[in-house]
Design an enzyme around this catalytic site. Sequence first.
Site, PDB file in Angstrom:
ATOM      1  N   SER A 147       3.465   4.700  -2.006  1.00 17.23           N
ATOM      2  CA  SER A 147       4.282   4.391  -0.981  1.00 17.23           C
ATOM      3  C   SER A 147       4.264   2.708  -1.115  1.00 17.23           C
ATOM      4  O   SER A 147       3.060   2.331  -1.549  1.00 17.23           O
ATOM      5  CB  SER A 147       4.076   4.561   0.590  1.00 17.23           C
ATOM      6  OG  SER A 147       4.766   3.813   1.492  1.00 17.23           O
ATOM      7  N   TYR A 162      -2.327   6.045   7.153  1.00 17.69           N
ATOM      8  CA  TYR A 162      -1.233   6.130   6.164  1.00 17.69           C
ATOM      9  C   TYR A 162      -1.300   5.188   5.134  1.00 17.69           C
ATOM     10  O   TYR A 162      -1.284   5.275   4.057  1.00 17.69           O
ATOM     11  CB  TYR A 162      -0.006   6.100   6.911  1.00 17.69           C
ATOM     12  CG  TYR A 162       1.443   6.266   5.902  1.00 17.69           C
ATOM     13  CD1 TYR A 162       1.701   7.537   5.862  1.00 17.69           C
ATOM     14  CD2 TYR A 162       2.250   5.383   5.415  1.00 17.69           C
ATOM     15  CE1 TYR A 162       2.837   7.938   5.039  1.00 17.69           C
ATOM     16  CE2 TYR A 162       2.921   5.612   4.391  1.00 17.69           C
ATOM     17  CZ  TYR A 162       3.464   6.765   4.381  1.00 17.69           C
ATOM     18  OH  TYR A 162       4.501   6.949   3.622  1.00 17.69           O
ATOM     19  N   LYS A 166      -2.332   6.013   1.270  1.00 22.26           N
ATOM     20  CA  LYS A 166      -1.331   5.474   0.007  1.00 22.26           C
ATOM     21  C   LYS A 166      -1.776   4.479  -0.995  1.00 22.26           C
ATOM     22  O   LYS A 166      -1.742   4.778  -2.298  1.00 22.26           O
ATOM     23  CB  LYS A 166      -0.318   5.239   0.444  1.00 22.26           C
ATOM     24  CG  LYS A 166       0.646   6.282   1.398  1.00 22.26           C
ATOM     25  CD  LYS A 166       1.102   7.289   0.820  1.00 22.26           C
ATOM     26  CE  LYS A 166       2.001   8.260   1.378  1.00 22.26           C
ATOM     27  NZ  LYS A 166       2.263   9.439   0.719  1.00 22.26           N
TER      28      LYS A 166
END
Length: 254
Positions: A147, A162, A166
């Site tokens: 991401s 998160y 990533k």
Amino acid sequence: MNILDQFKLTGKKAFITGGARGIGKSIAMAFAQAGADVAIVDLDLDVAQQTAKELAQFSVNTLAVKTDVTKPDDVNAMMTTILNAFGSVDIVFNNAGICINVNAEEMTYEQWRKVIDINLNGVFLVAQAAGKAMIKQQRGSIINTASMSGHIVNEPQPQCAYNASKAAVIMLTKSLAAEWAPHHVRVNSLSPGYIGTEMTLKATQWIPLWEKRTPMGRMGKPDELQGIVLYLASDVSSYTTGSDFVVDGGFTCW
Ligand code: NDP
């Protein structure tokens, strides 16, 4: 060979985790359209079967496999099922992922572990299972979904687990690429910006801000990732490994 022919995936065998919906489903459509047999791997077998059915319009073989990517036994069983059905595996879009938005100081250890377990541990388990088969075959392409959050800190939403997961996927990708290059197994990652899927479209309060902060002034559509993933999956990218590809409408420019 003609450059356009090199994008074709005719006869190749692919599987996609988190393939039942969102970005994974769009990539499944692209792989099938390009001629690959495609297995949809997801938590929800009904939705996976529905997506697999939709792919049949492209006259390729399809399969739906219920798998939780955080469970080693599930992942190994999935690999066996796919190899039994397809005979080999050429392409993996290693894409299942979740996001939990909680302030870091309030995040429970369970929430932290859930995100890391799916987004990082799951990506490793799937890559390892596929990598073993690809090393035997001495060919293969793995594309991990990272991401832009592996490069920048999103705001206003708090999502430290998160972002960390990533960033780790991007480095895991480089590590696997270096280890497996001698076996002709390529590993790259895709870093999308804001893409309209169930993951993002429910956050209606943040969408105007995300759009304003994106130089192109809008979120992306899942289908706008198809081209780069097709490039990475196909023989056109034969000299590309260990790279991360940001597709974000310019978000990370600012
Ligand atoms: P969606 O939530 O639409 O789809 C994610 C899919 O992954 C769902 O089908 C979900 O199944 C499945 N999944 C979740 N957990 C597991 C698990 N443990 N095992 C197997 N499958 C699982 O998300 P997106 O399509 O938006 O996201 C796909 C990937 O792209 C993710 O890795 C995400 O982090 C990444 N990404 C997304 C961006 C975006 O803006 N949308 C931006 C950057 C990266 P179920 O529905 O049953 O839970």
